[in-house]
Design an enzyme around this catalytic site. Structure first.
Site, PDB file in Angstrom:
ATOM      1  N   HIS A 118       0.913  -1.153  -0.124  1.00 21.03           N
ATOM      2  CA  HIS A 118      -0.110  -0.054  -0.141  1.00 21.03           C
ATOM      3  C   HIS A 118       0.964   1.232  -0.025  1.00 21.03           C
ATOM      4  O   HIS A 118       2.176   1.404   0.771  1.00 21.03           O
ATOM      5  CB  HIS A 118      -0.876   0.141   1.321  1.00 21.03           C
ATOM      6  CG  HIS A 118      -1.406   1.397   1.553  1.00 21.03           C
ATOM      7  ND1 HIS A 118      -0.954   2.047   2.545  1.00 21.03           N
ATOM      8  CD2 HIS A 118      -2.475   2.252   1.033  1.00 21.03           C
ATOM      9  CE1 HIS A 118      -1.402   3.108   2.730  1.00 21.03           C
ATOM     10  NE2 HIS A 118      -2.520   3.401   1.656  1.00 21.03           N
ATOM     11  N   ASN A 269     -15.568   8.451  -5.368  1.00 28.51           N
ATOM     12  CA  ASN A 269     -16.105   7.166  -6.241  1.00 28.51           C
ATOM     13  C   ASN A 269     -15.936   5.927  -5.490  1.00 28.51           C
ATOM     14  O   ASN A 269     -14.987   5.548  -4.927  1.00 28.51           O
ATOM     15  CB  ASN A 269     -15.239   7.420  -7.594  1.00 28.51           C
ATOM     16  CG  ASN A 269     -15.550   6.026  -8.382  1.00 28.51           C
ATOM     17  OD1 ASN A 269     -14.748   4.915  -8.308  1.00 28.51           O
ATOM     18  ND2 ASN A 269     -16.461   6.466  -9.253  1.00 28.51           N
TER      19      ASN A 269
END
Length: 284
Positions: A118, A269
């Site tokens: 990540h 989104n």
């Protein structure tokens, strides 16, 4: 809200250029593995509660031979936080207007010997302006060599700017990337930082330079780790361990991850926000 117009443009430009470089490198790795996988890019727009345009972003997603699912997203949004959420954001309690630009990346790998990863860096402006972010390694089957190399590269990026950064930001990552209900860390850590505040052009320049070097460090070390492990043979037991670990990863991201919460609270989104979830996982 402070203006920082030129700084906003510079930060956005960097995040987009870093996205392009990372996606190019991931695609090159797929080619080396004999795959023709490509990133699929999907643009999205954000609308404020009053109907005005609130920015947007681009979700980049690749599903290939090496990268089972990797998302590299950039977004630049602005508007007003809800009254309740504003109280939890640095400098927004007295004025809910905000600007945020950043890159967010999560890679879930096909081979369980290759660590998942990540990385996120961002620039936010409210009545204050600051940088935050970091990168952390998440191997289902940890190798001390990989962990040491990842930490060493992150330390080099930190040490180039402040001798205290690495110890502080490594400890912050260890504390943040922890799953309290499981009593385990999400992975083997990395660095995490937030609220590197910019009060003038010199502090912006310094914190921006550091944030850029974090991105460069990630681009340097993670592809090297992928290439080290991507052809390594694995067993069904190895794959099962990966799927169990992914369940833990999903739990953290859905319950504790600040980026997930920020995206949902600001009308981001949904597909881009939840791209961090693994394509397959098990719970036992």
């Amino acid at each position: 809200m402070t203006d920082w117009t030129e700084q906003r443009v510079a930060a956005r430009g960097w995040f987009e250029s870093l996205r392009d470089a990372i996606c190019a490198e991931f695609t090159a790795i797929e080619r080396e593995a004999g795959s023709d996988a490509e990133f699929d890019y999907s643009a999205w727009d954000r609308t404020e509660a009053d109907g005005s345009h609130g920015g947007g972003g681009v979700r980049g997603l690749i599903k290939g031979k090496v990268f089972e699912k990797a998302g590299v997203n950039v977004s630049t949004v602005e508007g007003r936080f809800s009254e309740e959420f504003a109280k939890s954001i640095n400098g927004a309690g007295e004025d809910p207007r905000f600007f945020a630009s950043g890159i967010s990346l999560v890679a879930h790998m096909s081979n369980p010997h290759v660590p998942a990863v990540h990385m996120n860096t961002r620039f936010l402006v409210t009545t204050k302006a600051w940088f935050g972010g970091g990168a952390d390694l998440n191997p289902p089957l940890p190798y001390a060599e990989d962990t040491d190399d990842f930490h060493a590269r992150m330390q080099a990026a930190c040490d180039a700017h402040n001798p205290d950064y690495h110890a502080r930001f490594k400890a912050w990552a260890d504390d943040y990337f922890y799953i309290p209900h499981r009593g385990v860390h999400r992975g083997v850590g990395g660095i995490f930082y937030d609220h590197l505040e910019c009060t003038d052009q010199p502090t912006f320049d310094a914190n921006f330079a550091f944030t850029q070097d974090v991105g460069r460090a990630f681009l340097d070390i993670f592809p090297a780790l992928v290439r080290r492990r991507m052809a390594q043979e694995f067993t069904p037991a190895d794959k099962h361990q990966q799927l169990v670990w992914r369940g833990r990863y999903a739990e953290f991201n859905l319950i504790h991850d600040r980026g997930t919460l920020f995206g949902l609270k600001t009308g981001g989104n949904i597909d881009a926000i939840l791209m961090s979830l693994p394509p397959e996982a098990v719970w036992e």
